[in-house]
Scaffold this active site. Sequence first.
Site, short mmCIF file in Angstrom:
data_model
loop_
_atom_site.label_atom_id
_atom_site.label_comp_id
_atom_site.label_asym_id
_atom_site.label_seq_id
_atom_site.Cartn_x
_atom_site.Cartn_y
_atom_site.Cartn_z
N GLU A 139 0.87 -1.08 0.01
CA GLU A 139 -0.05 -0.05 -0.08
C GLU A 139 0.94 1.10 -0.03
O GLU A 139 1.81 1.30 0.83
CB GLU A 139 -0.76 -0.04 1.22
CG GLU A 139 -1.68 -1.08 1.40
CD GLU A 139 -2.25 -1.15 2.67
OE1 GLU A 139 -3.18 -0.08 3.31
OE2 GLU A 139 -1.89 -2.11 3.39
N LYS B 228 2.26 4.64 1.26
CA LYS B 228 2.23 5.28 2.52
C LYS B 228 1.81 6.83 2.21
O LYS B 228 2.83 7.45 2.04
CB LYS B 228 3.37 5.05 3.25
CG LYS B 228 3.36 5.52 4.78
CD LYS B 228 4.61 5.01 5.49
CE LYS B 228 4.46 5.20 6.85
NZ LYS B 228 4.45 6.83 7.10
N ASP C 150 1.61 10.84 3.24
CA ASP C 150 2.08 11.68 3.90
C ASP C 150 1.02 12.56 4.51
O ASP C 150 0.93 13.61 4.06
CB ASP C 150 2.99 12.55 3.07
CG ASP C 150 4.26 13.03 3.93
OD1 ASP C 150 4.33 12.77 5.03
OD2 ASP C 150 5.13 13.50 3.27
N TYR D 110 -7.95 8.33 3.17
CA TYR D 110 -7.77 6.59 2.83
C TYR D 110 -7.61 5.78 4.03
O TYR D 110 -7.06 6.03 4.89
CB TYR D 110 -6.63 6.58 2.20
CG TYR D 110 -6.54 6.77 0.56
CD1 TYR D 110 -7.75 6.35 -0.29
CD2 TYR D 110 -5.56 7.42 -0.19
CE1 TYR D 110 -7.79 6.24 -1.64
CE2 TYR D 110 -5.76 7.88 -1.38
CZ TYR D 110 -7.05 7.25 -2.11
OH TYR D 110 -6.99 7.44 -3.50
N CYS E 207 14.36 47.78 -11.97
CA CYS E 207 14.43 46.31 -12.57
C CYS E 207 16.06 46.33 -12.39
O CYS E 207 16.88 47.01 -12.91
CB CYS E 207 13.98 46.28 -14.05
SG CYS E 207 14.72 45.08 -15.11
N CYS F 234 13.86 46.11 -22.00
CA CYS F 234 14.24 45.46 -20.91
C CYS F 234 15.16 44.36 -21.71
O CYS F 234 14.38 43.17 -22.39
CB CYS F 234 13.50 45.14 -19.94
SG CYS F 234 14.32 43.83 -18.56
#
Length: 676
Positions: free
Chosen positions: A116, A118, A120, A226, A411, A435
């Site tokens: 299965e 696992k 978190d 789950y 900038c 730019c």
Amino acid sequence: MAAAEVVREAQSLREKLDTWNYQYYVLDQPSVPDVEYDRAMLRLREIEQAHPELASDDSPTRRVGGEVLQQFGQVSHEVPMLSLDNAFSAEDMLSFNRRLLERLGDPGGELEYACEPKLDGIAVSLLYRDGVLQRGATRGDGNSGEDITHNVRTIRSIPLRLHGDDYPHLLEVRGEIYMPREGFERMNAAARERGEKTFVNPRNAAAGSLRQLDPKVTASRPLQMYCYGVGLVQGGELPARHSQVLERLGDWGLRVNGDTAVVQGIQACAEYYEGLAARRDALPYDIDGIVFKVNELALQQELGFVSRAPRWAIARKFPAQEELTRLLGVEFQVGRTGAITPVARLDPVFVGGVTVSNATLHNADEIERLDVRVGDTVIVRRAGDVIPQVVSVLRERRPRGARRIVFPATCPVCDSPLERAEGEAVWRCMGGLVCAAQQKAAIRHFASRRAMDIDGLGDKLVEQLVDAGMVDNVAGLYQLTQAQLAALERMGEKSAANLVAALEASKQTSLPRFIYALGIREVGEATALNLARHFGSWEKLCAAREEALLEVPDVGPVVADHLVQFFDSASSMAVVRQLRAAGVRWPDLEISADAQPLAGQTWVVTGKLEALTRDEAKAALQGLGAKVAGSVSAKTTAVAAGPGAGSKLARARELDIEVIDEQALLDLLAQHGVAP
Ligand code: I6G
């Protein structure tokens, strides 16, 4: 007293709402439109208000309680909630298997394992008495945890009443409450927009959401559960295998992970691990490993426990997705749209399977929120395909002299002023195409494979061309001569000739590619495709105003506004004219009655795609008239599935629905004149 008819109506509404809820939240198969659900809920509320004696605790109207708790109560676990031993390598798994076989007196043959993912998340216990949810609790120290009943009740995939009637009198179900990645990203993006605190990762978000005294807050969070096992069981029998127990939990309306498997032997466990590891990034939730359990409950009993963990189970952990490292400095990058992004330069660290030395700090607010300084020890996270990010700072490790980060006032590339639009978190350079950083980004985008596909025009070359003042917009590329190119660093006659040929070849393009290549804000490939299919020609497209643009699938007010701004900009339209004058051309698309060949069809896109993102695939299908749904049901016409597809693919197979892979999807799109 309520009339029998009203009692029956309330009962029927409750059953309907429970079924729809189950289909939507547990099976991931919506079966009725939201309005119908809302109407039924409203009617049931009305009835229960008029006849409070009909409102039982397990009514779907009672998920979110009105009261705010003062503090959490304590719950003691009748059967302790244990932890799991960890394995970090294939060798650890072999030793685990060997230990078990020895303990069982070498029974011969392979052991059967249940595998299965696992998750978190947060381990919780749900107690059902006679099928009705009585209590939800956290694991805590394993012997006692916090009473979070009021909050677990708000999670729609957790049934308030179990299905069927063959459940034990007392049944304690255990599992993991988690936040799906998509919900986490959505929630954090919204918090960021509002300038509020964001969560570090889905696990913290789930924990924080469960630790709320006001259940209304928990109800607003995208939590899921789950179930992976049982604790206390009284007054009822369970089957002989763990996998069968999971099936029973599913029958009782509880949500169990569809990615579980039963395998024979430890070698098959390794294969399962490798398979899931390859799909890890494509899963809709974070997992930190795989749990392997001896499947036969009699053998589990025989193996027993050692200190706080069962001997019959082990969690093989994946490489960490979060690591500690040091912030060496911060650079400010200017993107194609002028957005200024602070980028953390990090002491290189191995995380999520790669060495990371840069991570995003998102924006000025995020720097302030994290209170991060140069020299700090930080946690960097790299999960899936997401750009690595600095998620938190270990303040207690801050060295003396750690430097504050100063966001630039102008900038960093062209010194133009920065502006921040109302309600936006990003600062943008107002230099536009003056730019150099924006020029370079625009040219890189224009030349990219999925735009004009100019072979040989790499990032380094773009850098040189702009820095040398040879090109300042995309149209300038087509004025370059072989002699000019050959004079550049690392460019011989041959590469220069190849590039000139590639530029020439790129002139013959398609309308969707051209629209995409212009780099109009928020106009990705899929939107470009839809615009091209809808209008058929550039002339019609750029004559369109907001109202007409909003008729295009996938175009909302924001995109429409960016498009109109582009068409109204004299300088942008001048570049388009120059491109056309240089010979860039495409065939118009036919807007035929058959512009929506997939009208009436419902598609589902799942798994990982290579050539286009899932969103692009969705938009392309929508552009052809299909509806794109989030889950597979009997109404689904077809499923486009890439590697890593899980429960949706399984469901499609179950329902015998056509499944195609990415190549077939691309072929289908191409067949309808869509060449993403
Ligand atoms: O913490 C856990 C996560 C997942 C578990 C677990 C699990 O199974 C999928 N199973 C057991 C038996 C325990 N903890 C103790």
